[in-house]
Design an enzyme around this catalytic site. Sequence first.
Site, short mmCIF file in Angstrom:
data_model
loop_
_atom_site.label_atom_id
_atom_site.label_comp_id
_atom_site.label_asym_id
_atom_site.label_seq_id
_atom_site.Cartn_x
_atom_site.Cartn_y
_atom_site.Cartn_z
N HIS A 222 0.82 -1.21 0.00
CA HIS A 222 0.00 0.00 0.00
C HIS A 222 0.85 1.26 0.00
O HIS A 222 0.35 2.38 0.11
CB HIS A 222 -0.90 -0.04 1.24
N LYS A 224 3.25 4.42 -1.12
CA LYS A 224 3.34 5.38 -2.23
C LYS A 224 4.60 6.19 -2.02
O LYS A 224 4.64 7.09 -1.18
CB LYS A 224 2.12 6.31 -2.27
N ASP A 229 16.66 10.79 -8.14
CA ASP A 229 18.11 11.01 -7.99
C ASP A 229 18.59 10.86 -6.55
O ASP A 229 19.66 11.37 -6.20
CB ASP A 229 18.50 12.40 -8.53
N HIS A 400 -9.23 11.18 2.11
CA HIS A 400 -8.40 9.97 2.01
C HIS A 400 -7.11 10.13 2.80
O HIS A 400 -6.27 9.24 2.83
CB HIS A 400 -8.09 9.70 0.53
N LYS A 402 -4.33 10.27 5.67
CA LYS A 402 -4.01 9.46 6.85
C LYS A 402 -3.06 10.30 7.70
O LYS A 402 -1.84 10.24 7.57
CB LYS A 402 -3.33 8.16 6.45
N ASP A 407 -0.96 17.72 19.88
CA ASP A 407 -0.50 18.89 20.66
C ASP A 407 0.21 19.95 19.82
O ASP A 407 0.94 20.79 20.37
CB ASP A 407 0.44 18.44 21.79
#
Length: 482
Positions: A222, A224, A229, A400, A402, A407
């Site tokens: 999952h 990404k 370079d 979508h 996450k 604080d």
Amino acid sequence: MGLLAYLLVILLILNVFFAAVTVFLERRDTSATWAWLLVLTFVPIFGFIIYLIFGRKLSGKKIFDWKGQEKIGIQESTANQIEMIRQKEFPFSDPNVKKHRDLIYLLLVNDGAILTQDNEVELFVDGHEKFDALIADIEKAKDHIHLIYYIFHSDELGNRLMRVLERKAAEGLNVKIIYDAMGSRTTKKSFFRTFQKNGGLVRPFFPSKLPLINFRLNYRNHRKLAIIDGDVGYIGGFNIGDEYLGASKKFGYWRDTHLRVHGKAVYAMQTRFIMDWNSASSTHKIDYKARYFPTFHGKGHTSMQIVSSGPDSEWQQIKNGYIKMINAAKKTIYLQSPYFIPDASLLEAIKIAALSGVDVRVMIPNKPDHAFVYRATTNYAGELMETGAKIFIYDNGFIHAKTLVVDGEIASVGTANMDFRSFRLNFEVNAFIYEKQMVQKLEDAFLEDILKSYQLTPELYAKRSLWIKFKEAVSRLLSPIL
């Protein structure tokens, strides 16, 4: 008794046998064990087939193969940081970073996640801006381009990106792509043909070894990541597809969170890609070379750790990091996830924080990405409201992101949702951030999203129909294996 009856008896015996295996032989969470028992008991035969595809754990051999490739080129640095923090000799860049040394140490020991303190970080919450920046960086690449995405669609955005990658491969650059076999199942292999002819390399992660059957289907990469370079890295929630630009009629505007990083944290992203590539590819293995880890002269001030987790480890590193952050909260906990299905340990941590007077705010979508999973999300949200936590329903498209912000001091952004799948079954990667200025940007983005949300009150939640309540109950019961 006819032949068909005999076969049926044999299948039922096998069903009972595998139910016993689930309970007594495979080490797994108790809630997941009971969920699988329900499936195997009440859906005989078909439940056995479902278990074979979705329920089996990765074998010890596969886990060993993964671990044999870990921590390329960073073992010594990890050991040095652990020892320096243990001896209280580590040169933290500012007091806020030092304040969270226990969290940093946890992630170092659990995952070998090196703390880097010289990063320049740019925040993206819009897909157009993120992909414009990514493609611009790819256009400027001089040596190599490494991409790993759960979903790589062959639509307008996918083709736009692929044309650039094809051109860079033709120029002689080292260009490699990993896509998840499940997440990108609708993308045909022919989509990559010109790219491969031009010298690019592409590998599916955990593809099916048998026609129409994939016994590793439940274990998905999952992650990404994009590394250009060895100098610039991208990490976050956006996949490659037109829906992530808001082109989906079902979802509308797509709200996600992604980071562009320039600094030594890119070393960790590069290492993660190398490990995943060497697991996905039987040829063209990547060795540690200086070209992949160039010398930095960083001018940034963001301290961060890149943390990976997956079924290859028993520790659930990202979840443990979340719990440590939540337990440290004194004032606020802001949490965004499209799927909110916490296990008992995470749910209790959030409840205790709310009951202790911490301002806990959880943001979830107003529409289901996966309808059955969504009902488990609303059920857990309803339970959390009983502790005084505030639940917000994002109402400006689809959320979508996450993101966890605590604080106004520490934050986590990445690919891991707040659910069983992300913690136990998926291969995930998150950035844990300790610089107040960057954390403030993430907090501001969350508060801006609240203006585009409505609060789910106990009164509103109580009005749901009996049918919705039933779906919530069933979905929650099976949530450990969703």
